[in-house]
Design an enzyme around this catalytic site. Structure first.
Site, PDB file in Angstrom:
ATOM      1  N   CYS A  90      -1.127  19.653  -0.625  1.00 34.43           N
ATOM      2  CA  CYS A  90      -0.678  20.350   0.573  1.00 34.43           C
ATOM      3  C   CYS A  90       0.292  21.473   0.241  1.00 34.43           C
ATOM      4  O   CYS A  90       0.465  22.399   1.029  1.00 34.43           O
ATOM      5  CB  CYS A  90      -0.043  19.375   1.557  1.00 34.43           C
ATOM      6  N   SER A 127       8.691  20.687  -6.696  1.00 33.57           N
ATOM      7  CA  SER A 127       8.193  20.151  -5.427  1.00 33.57           C
ATOM      8  C   SER A 127       9.044  20.613  -4.255  1.00 33.57           C
ATOM      9  O   SER A 127      10.222  20.964  -4.415  1.00 33.57           O
ATOM     10  CB  SER A 127       8.170  18.626  -5.470  1.00 33.57           C
ATOM     11  N   MET A 177      -0.928   9.699   0.976  1.00 31.34           N
ATOM     12  CA  MET A 177       0.166  10.134   1.834  1.00 31.34           C
ATOM     13  C   MET A 177       0.316   9.223   3.052  1.00 31.34           C
ATOM     14  O   MET A 177       1.429   8.860   3.440  1.00 31.34           O
ATOM     15  CB  MET A 177      -0.039  11.589   2.272  1.00 31.34           C
TER      16      MET A 177
END
Length: 423
Positions: free
Chosen positions: A50, A105, A189
């Site tokens: 994502c 991240s 997720m």
């Protein structure tokens, strides 16, 4: 042949651009095969999450690989050019190590990216596009990530995307314990989200997925507490959406699965009681227009970054330590690459020496068969072999231009130290 990391991420591109560049998991093997067949790319692996789409490859033509990425997604190269980075060799290795360690991240230090990278490696291995260079790069990456996580505080007080979703929901409702939660999807997720929300003991939690068996398996995994856990079919969303106060969605669908009309109908049935909707998918699962509705609090992966602040100071302090580890491991990997590149030259050198040895041995054996003394034959063999092995270095020294002579003399001293010891 150089190593490259090519792509875009949440630092360089907005969500609207990232979702257009996403690779569907089931399409990755074919895409990798197409890339290595159609372009001058010897090795390749694709990490698509994502927050990033990155191509790691061994090639002499990175621009061709970037053109393929744009063509694959039917996007003009000029459209994505402002968002793309192209990192070569040392920068590429450093970037991959940082990504694996969670330093690049959106949520600093989050561990999920390591699992995603390992999956990307498995896909590339299955597609036959992972060679010795990328295989070693990724194995070193995993080792670096383990070292960083075990020797620094980069994972202390970690705030994952799932924890951030809980935090957002608590901002609206105060407590999760009285709410009904819907998780759409059954991937990693959603598993993380289900674990975090189940820990808050909501009134009920449902898992909706195209494959009912996977949804039921995930629901069963978190059953047993005070929360009612159950599974839904994805085609039941239209009738059941109004039952839920919190909706979390993360599927691999290329198109939105929760549209504006569906949410409007749910709000009417709820008599406009508020809903929190967290869209963790890229491309998005929930139509962007839903954000305009008064009674919906819609958050995307980009929005989650704004609430990731718990433990930030300790994690930032650990970055310095982590970066020192990464820099040292980058140097080690590049030494391995350089040694690997020297293998053909070493083989050629040893092959040349072996040819000379075989020739002189043959001559010595013939001399012995003619009755010459062993002492004389050995003396001749050793002298001839020495002269031939020294011919190249001696000629190089004699013919070297003045500006290069000092460097060559130093090299010769290192290659042939006095008395067999380092000078």
């Amino acid at each position: 042949m150089s190593l490259f990391a090519l792509g875009l991420n949440h630092h360089t591109a907005p969500l609207a651009v990232r979702e257009r560049m996403t690779f569907l998991p089931e399409a990755l093997p074919e895409a990798l095969g197409e890339l290595t067949r159609a372009r001058p790319v010897q090795e390749a692996a694709i990490l698509s999450t994502c927050n990033r789409t990155e191509l790691y490859c061994a090639t002499n033509d990175p621009d061709s690989a970037l053109d393929w990425m744009a063509q694959y997604h039917r996007i003009g190269p000029s459209e994505i050019a402002p968002y793309i980075y192209k990192l070569e060799q040392q920068q590429a290795v450093r970037h991959v190590f940082r990504v694996a360690s969670g330093l690049d991240s959106m949520v600093l230090g989050e561990p999920q990216i390591l699992g995603q990278m390992k999956q990307a490696v498995r896909v590339a291995e299955g597609a036959g596009t992972l060679g010795a260079l990328l295989h070693t790069l990724f194995q070193r990456s995993f080792a670096v990530a383990k070292e960083v996580r075990s020797t620094t505080a980069i994972g202390a007080n970690i705030v994952s995307m799932a924890a951030a979703a809980v935090h957002l929901s608590e901002r609206i409702f105060g407590s999760i314990s009285g709410q009904n939660v819907l998780c759409v999807g059954a991937g990693e997720m959603i598993e993380l989200c289900a674990a975090h929300f189940a820990g808050c003991s909501p009134r009920a939690m449902a898992i909706a997925n195209r494959t009912p068996e996977r949804a039921q398996a995930l629901a069963d995994r978190f059953a047993g507490g005070s929360t009612r856990m159950y599974a839904l079919r994805l085609d039941e969303l239209g009738d059941r959406l109004a039952d839920f106060d919190i909706v979390l969605s993360c599927t691999a669908s290329p198109l939105p699965i929760i549209g504006l009309g569906l949410v409007e109908r749910a709000l009417k049935q709820r008599r406009h009681r508020p809903m929190v909707m967290v869209d963790l998918a890229v491309p998005r699962d929930i139509e962007a227009e839903v954000d305009a509705l008064d009674d919906v609090f819609l958050y995307t992966v980009d929005d989650l970054a704004q609430i990731v602040d718990s433990g930030l100071e300790s994690r930032q302090a650990a970055v310095v330590e982590a970066q020192a580890i990464i820099d040292a491991r980058v140097a080690n990997f590049l030494q391995w690459v350089q040694a690997r590149e020297s293998v053909p030259a070493i083989r050629a050198l040893r092959g040349h020496a072996e040819d000379l040895r075989a020739l002189e041995l043959e001559r010595a054996l013939r001399a012995l068969s003619r009755g010459e003394s062993a002492e004389q034959v050995l003396d001749t063999l050793s002298r001839n072999l020495t002269n031939k092995l020294m011919h190249g270095p001696t000629r190089l020294l004699n013919e070297a231009p003045p500006e290069a002579r000092e460097h060559i003399e130093d090299l010769v001293r290192r290659l042939f130290p006095q008395n067999g010891h380092d000078a």
